[in-house]
Design a protein around this motif. Structure first.
Motif, PDB file in Angstrom:
ATOM      1  N   ILE A 122       7.198   2.410  31.436  1.00  0.00           N
ATOM      2  CA  ILE A 122       5.863   1.837  31.694  1.00  0.00           C
ATOM      3  C   ILE A 122       6.012   0.417  31.268  1.00  0.00           C
ATOM      4  N   LEU A 123       7.023  -0.059  30.346  1.00  0.00           N
ATOM      5  CA  LEU A 123       6.974  -1.462  29.937  1.00  0.00           C
ATOM      6  C   LEU A 123       7.448  -2.293  31.365  1.00  0.00           C
ATOM      7  N   GLU A 124       7.967  -1.859  31.848  1.00  0.00           N
ATOM      8  CA  GLU A 124       8.356  -2.719  33.344  1.00  0.00           C
ATOM      9  C   GLU A 124       6.924  -3.062  33.894  1.00  0.00           C
ATOM     10  N   VAL A 125       6.069  -2.153  34.015  1.00  0.00           N
ATOM     11  CA  VAL A 125       4.702  -2.240  34.642  1.00  0.00           C
ATOM     12  C   VAL A 125       3.874  -2.973  33.631  1.00  0.00           C
ATOM     13  N   VAL A 126       3.885  -3.126  32.456  1.00  0.00           N
ATOM     14  CA  VAL A 126       3.332  -4.157  31.631  1.00  0.00           C
ATOM     15  C   VAL A 126       3.717  -5.392  31.758  1.00  0.00           C
ATOM     16  N   LYS A 127       4.952  -5.804  32.203  1.00  0.00           N
ATOM     17  CA  LYS A 127       5.566  -6.844  32.165  1.00  0.00           C
ATOM     18  C   LYS A 127       5.160  -7.588  33.665  1.00  0.00           C
ATOM     19  N   SER A 128       5.084  -6.466  34.675  1.00  0.00           N
ATOM     20  CA  SER A 128       4.963  -7.043  36.039  1.00  0.00           C
ATOM     21  C   SER A 128       3.492  -7.306  35.877  1.00  0.00           C
ATOM     22  N   ARG A 129       2.634  -6.990  35.040  1.00  0.00           N
ATOM     23  CA  ARG A 129       1.156  -7.194  35.264  1.00  0.00           C
ATOM     24  C   ARG A 129       0.709  -8.287  34.218  1.00  0.00           C
ATOM     25  N   TYR A 130       1.326  -8.401  33.091  1.00  0.00           N
ATOM     26  CA  TYR A 130       0.676  -9.367  32.073  1.00  0.00           C
ATOM     27  C   TYR A 130       1.811 -10.432  31.444  1.00  0.00           C
ATOM     28  N   GLY A 131       3.133 -10.175  31.842  1.00  0.00           N
ATOM     29  CA  GLY A 131       4.232 -11.495  31.363  1.00  0.00           C
ATOM     30  C   GLY A 131       4.639 -10.948  30.164  1.00  0.00           C
ATOM     31  N   HIS A 135       4.622  -7.696  27.130  1.00  0.00           N
ATOM     32  CA  HIS A 135       5.504  -6.914  27.619  1.00  0.00           C
ATOM     33  C   HIS A 135       6.496  -6.803  26.040  1.00  0.00           C
ATOM     34  N   VAL A 136       6.554  -7.878  25.257  1.00  0.00           N
ATOM     35  CA  VAL A 136       7.399  -7.913  23.775  1.00  0.00           C
ATOM     36  C   VAL A 136       6.420  -6.973  23.014  1.00  0.00           C
ATOM     37  N   ALA A 377      14.334   7.829  26.834  1.00  0.00           N
ATOM     38  CA  ALA A 377      13.249   6.881  26.996  1.00  0.00           C
ATOM     39  C   ALA A 377      13.750   5.414  26.001  1.00  0.00           C
ATOM     40  N   VAL A 378      14.272   5.720  25.073  1.00  0.00           N
ATOM     41  CA  VAL A 378      14.482   4.469  24.091  1.00  0.00           C
ATOM     42  C   VAL A 378      15.774   3.922  24.859  1.00  0.00           C
ATOM     43  N   GLY A 379      16.756   4.419  25.364  1.00  0.00           N
ATOM     44  CA  GLY A 379      17.883   4.257  25.854  1.00  0.00           C
ATOM     45  C   GLY A 379      17.562   3.261  27.161  1.00  0.00           C
ATOM     46  N   SER A 380      16.443   3.870  28.082  1.00  0.00           N
ATOM     47  CA  SER A 380      16.062   3.084  29.310  1.00  0.00           C
ATOM     48  C   SER A 380      15.393   1.913  28.878  1.00  0.00           C
ATOM     49  N   THR A 381      14.602   1.990  28.076  1.00  0.00           N
ATOM     50  CA  THR A 381      13.830   0.781  27.208  1.00  0.00           C
ATOM     51  C   THR A 381      14.828  -0.621  26.827  1.00  0.00           C
ATOM     52  N   PHE A 382      15.914   0.052  26.243  1.00  0.00           N
ATOM     53  CA  PHE A 382      16.706  -0.896  25.553  1.00  0.00           C
ATOM     54  C   PHE A 382      17.445  -1.880  26.756  1.00  0.00           C
ATOM     55  N   SER A 383      17.917  -1.039  27.747  1.00  0.00           N
ATOM     56  CA  SER A 383      18.893  -1.545  28.763  1.00  0.00           C
ATOM     57  C   SER A 383      17.832  -2.043  29.790  1.00  0.00           C
ATOM     58  N   SER A 384      16.634  -1.748  30.364  1.00  0.00           N
ATOM     59  CA  SER A 384      15.785  -2.089  31.244  1.00  0.00           C
ATOM     60  C   SER A 384      15.054  -3.133  30.589  1.00  0.00           C
ATOM     61  N   ASP A 385      14.402  -3.064  29.712  1.00  0.00           N
ATOM     62  CA  ASP A 385      13.287  -3.881  29.310  1.00  0.00           C
ATOM     63  C   ASP A 385      13.730  -4.997  28.343  1.00  0.00           C
ATOM     64  N   ILE A 386      14.697  -4.889  27.577  1.00  0.00           N
ATOM     65  CA  ILE A 386      15.470  -5.485  26.722  1.00  0.00           C
ATOM     66  C   ILE A 386      16.771  -6.445  27.289  1.00  0.00           C
ATOM     67  N   TYR A 387      17.634  -5.789  27.637  1.00  0.00           N
ATOM     68  CA  TYR A 387      18.836  -6.156  28.147  1.00  0.00           C
ATOM     69  C   TYR A 387      18.860  -6.922  29.483  1.00  0.00           C
ATOM     70  N   TRP A 399      26.832  -2.304  33.880  1.00  0.00           N
ATOM     71  CA  TRP A 399      26.355  -2.720  32.756  1.00  0.00           C
ATOM     72  C   TRP A 399      25.118  -2.233  32.190  1.00  0.00           C
ATOM     73  N   ILE A 400      24.074  -1.932  32.997  1.00  0.00           N
ATOM     74  CA  ILE A 400      22.815  -1.596  32.634  1.00  0.00           C
ATOM     75  C   ILE A 400      23.082  -0.039  31.892  1.00  0.00           C
ATOM     76  N   ILE A 401      23.782   0.568  32.661  1.00  0.00           N
ATOM     77  CA  ILE A 401      24.124   1.936  32.150  1.00  0.00           C
ATOM     78  C   ILE A 401      24.798   1.899  30.975  1.00  0.00           C
ATOM     79  N   ARG A 402      25.643   1.146  30.484  1.00  0.00           N
ATOM     80  CA  ARG A 402      26.268   1.083  29.397  1.00  0.00           C
ATOM     81  C   ARG A 402      25.289   0.643  28.277  1.00  0.00           C
ATOM     82  N   MET A 403      24.442  -0.197  28.697  1.00  0.00           N
ATOM     83  CA  MET A 403      23.616  -0.805  27.690  1.00  0.00           C
ATOM     84  C   MET A 403      22.602   0.269  27.502  1.00  0.00           C
TER      85      MET A 403
END
Length: 688
Positions: A122-131, A135-136, A377-387, A399-403
């Protein structure tokens, strides 16, 4: 008189379940994941498969996974505590306070699949809409939600495990997540779904067995016997505030306060938990709505039956000075209640060591199934929304999978450390249960409106949760000091300060977001901008599939599903949360013996139907996959091509047709079996 209840099982039993049984279960899940990769082309080295299970999960497995995620150890422990404290109204409000969120999420789920078909979090969606700023902020709020949810689960679980085995609570806190981390790293969200099926099946069997064992115990004998015990207990120790002091009425102000607090807090827990959004993304479009609606309806039976029967039995046996009750001769202490021990004590009383073993396995199953979803959920957030968002925007899928794996491990360690700190300073299961709504509710309305309301502005989405969080925390502390004159662990964990703090955290953003959006309006958001969210894959085939989008007929189907979900969630809310409890409250009705008998019978049938649904529907839907994997495992079928090992073309793209594990299943018929390879190739050629 000693306040210590001897553990019915040796310490070795606790270590055996948490270590030996846990590792054995993890090994089975790793092996099943390996078979799925070999014989069903489910490659968890791909982020799409790891994070969203290929977006083709059927109704049965979706329902089971959501049900499993909501059947926390908190549910089976706390529902008995609130029944012990408030009477049958406590178990009712526990179930009602958890049903409405899941049925409402059916609306959010289908709207998300309609508008954000390629999202992973869902955080990807937040970033896409609001920046970036929004997102942070929401990344912080969602991770905070995951942390408090995990800590709440394991505090009560570890205390119960220590109670029945005598092992160290701290040791239990550290050992609980280890096996879950192992199979989560191996299988991702799909292993979570499969583990959810096995966990939930075992959990429901124990719930039904323990409830019926309690009713048939010689000290209780029957439903009528339980009714008599509860009636006698009300005469000896009436419930403060309940009509007539009865344990058998919904006319309970304290239970109502808990119901409001519990409902709001659980709305926050669901909507701010990325794992529920990921389960929505992973579901087939025809499975999302029925899966979530069914999960909410079926869930109600567990706290209503187990919490009601065991909670009332605990009240009756303790007040009757029954020789089988572990604390015979004294009331339960606040520490025992806050740690959720009535369930363990009742199981020990009615079933001896067998009951203690059942509770040990029940708690292990409840904790590990929910923990796996939190880890993904947290692993995906860490890799997709942070890394991937801020550290390496050009990161390869590998590398995304590693993160993601790194995020799983880091969260397990950090959350366990926090749980140990809470345990050391005296913050219990009930303390965190009452408190959590204050920090999980501020963002729940604005994050929902991100996919439901195109007029919500950036300012509304950012300012509203911040004001709600600050206001909720301030109200919590101020009211605790106002009511009790001091601030400490005891006063800040009382229900009234937490209730008012949660109400402010939830209501302020609900009012503030539309107020800001209407006062300082901006152009309505264009839902098509969510198409900027891309599938994460190194494969050019997935890019071709991605461009095909969602057809008009599929959009029409999902809009109809959204309407159905809206009506169903509204009807269930009115029926379960408004009409039933408030009509019985207003009538000040104390359950008669026939009414109570009917109530328990209905809840028993409801729980048995839940068990049958969970046991049989997922295998029926997945029978083709099960047969294919079984034949492969016994050497009767060849493995399919391992996509991770397909050689790359000179242009750098892997030469392969788009597998069902990469692209979302968009057929309203909701097939679990992927389309044939030839039909897929035809679609790709046409799209190209």
């Amino acid at each position: 008189m000693s306040q210590t209840v001897p553990a019915p099982l040796p310490q070795g039993a606790g270590y055996a379940v948490l270590v030996a049984f846990g590792f054995a279960f993890a090994a089975v899940m790793v092996y099943i994941t390996h078979l799925l990769r070999l014989y069903n082309n489910e490659n968890n080295a791909r982020f799409e498969t790891f994070a969203t299970a290929g977006r083709k999960i059927g109704t049965g497995l979706t329902c089971t996974a959501v049900l499993s995620s909501w059947l926390w150890s908190t549910a089976v422990l706390s529902s008995t505590v609130v029944t012990y404290n408030f009477g049958l109204a406590g178990s009712y409000w526990f179930g009602a306070g958890c049903l409405v969120q899941i049925t409402f999420f059916a609306v959010v789920a289908i709207q998300s699949k309609l508008k954000t078909p390629h999202a992973h979090t869902i955080l990807e969606v937040v970033k896409s809409r609001y920046g970036t700023t929004a997102h942070v902020l929401y990344t912080f709020l969602c991770l905070l939600n995951n942390l408090i949810a995990y800590v709440n689960m394991v505090l009560g679980a570890s205390a119960t495990i220590a109670s029945v085995t005598g092992m160290s609570i701290i040791a239990a806190l550290w050992l609980l997540p280890i096996s879950v981390v192992i199979y989560t790293l191996s299988g991702g969200l799909k292993s979570t779904f499969l583990a959810d099926y096995l966990h939930t099946t075992a959990l429901l069997i124990i719930v039904c067995w323990l409830s019926f064992k309690t009713l048939s115990n010689p000290e209780i004998q029957s439903i009528h016997g339980l009714y008599e015990l509860a009636t006698v207990a009300a005469a000896k120790t009436p419930v403060k505030g309940n009509y007539g002091g009865s344990y058998l009425t919904l006319a309970s102000p304290s239970a109502l306060q808990f119901g409001v607090l519990h409902t709001l807090g659980n709305f926050g827990l669901v909507l701010m938990d990325s794992s529920y959004w990921q389960k929505a993304y992973s579901a087939d479009i025809a499975a999302a709505v029925p899966g979530y609606i069914a999960a909410g309806v079926l869930y109600f039976s567990v706290p209503a039956l187990l919490g009601g029967v065991v909670g009332l039995a605990a009240v009756g046996l303790s007040n009757n000075n029954s020789p089988i009750w572990p604390t015979m001769g004294r009331a339960l202490t606040d520490t025992e209640l806050n740690n959720g021990l009535p369930l363990a004590y009742c199981a020990q009383a009615v079933a001896g060591k067998g009951g203690a073993v059942a509770v040990l396995i029940l708690i292990f199953m409840a904790v590990t199934s929910t923990t796996s979803a939190q880890l993904v959920a947290v692993g995906s957030t860490f890799s997709s929304d942070i890394y991937h968002s801020y550290i390496n925007t050009n990161a390869s899928e590998k590398w995304i999978i590693r993160m993601t794996h790194l995020g799983v491990i880091l969260f397990a360690v950090l959350a366990t450390v926090l749980a140990v700190v809470f345990q050391v300073i005296g913050l219990s299961l009930i303390w965190t249960l009452y408190f959590l709504g204050i920090i999980v509710c501020p963002g729940m309305v604005t994050i929902s409106l991100t996919v439901l309301w195109k007029r919500q502005t950036w300012a509304a989405a950012v300012i509203s949760p911040l004001v709600g969080l600050v206001g909720g925390l301030a109200t919590w502390l101020a009211t605790a000091h106002h009511y009790y004159g001091t601030l400490d662990v005891t006063t800040t964990g009382e229900i009234l300060p937490c209730l008012w703090g949660t109400i402010v955290s939830a209501v302020v953003p609900t009012i503030l977001s539309p107020a800001i959006s209407f006062t300082f309006p901006r152009d309505n958001f264009d839902w098509e901008r969510f198409s900027d969210i891309k599938l994460i894959s190194d494969d050019t085939a997935s890019e071709i599939v991605e461009k095909t989008g969602v057809t008009a007929s599929q959009k029409t189907f999902m809009r109809k599903q959204s309407f159905i979900a809206s009506i169903a969630s509204l009807v269930l809310f009115l029926g379960v949360w408004v009409i039933t409890p408030f009509s019985l409250y207003g009538a000040r009705y104390v359950f008669s013996r026939p009414f109570f008998t009917g109530w328990v019978v209905v809840m028993s049938i409801w729980a048995l139907l839940t068990l049958l649904f969970v046991v049989f529907l997922p295998p029926i839907e997945g029978r083709n996959v099960i047969m294919r994997v079984f034949l492969g495992a016994i050497g009767k079928a060849p493995p399919v091509a391992d996509d991770a090992n397909v050689p790359e073309t000179p242009e750098g793209a892997r030469s392969r047709s788009p597998a069902a594990s990469v692209a979302p299943t968009l057929d309203p018929a909701a097939t679990v079996t992927p389309p044939s390879r030839s039909s897929q190739d035809a679609k790709v050629s046409k799209a190209a």
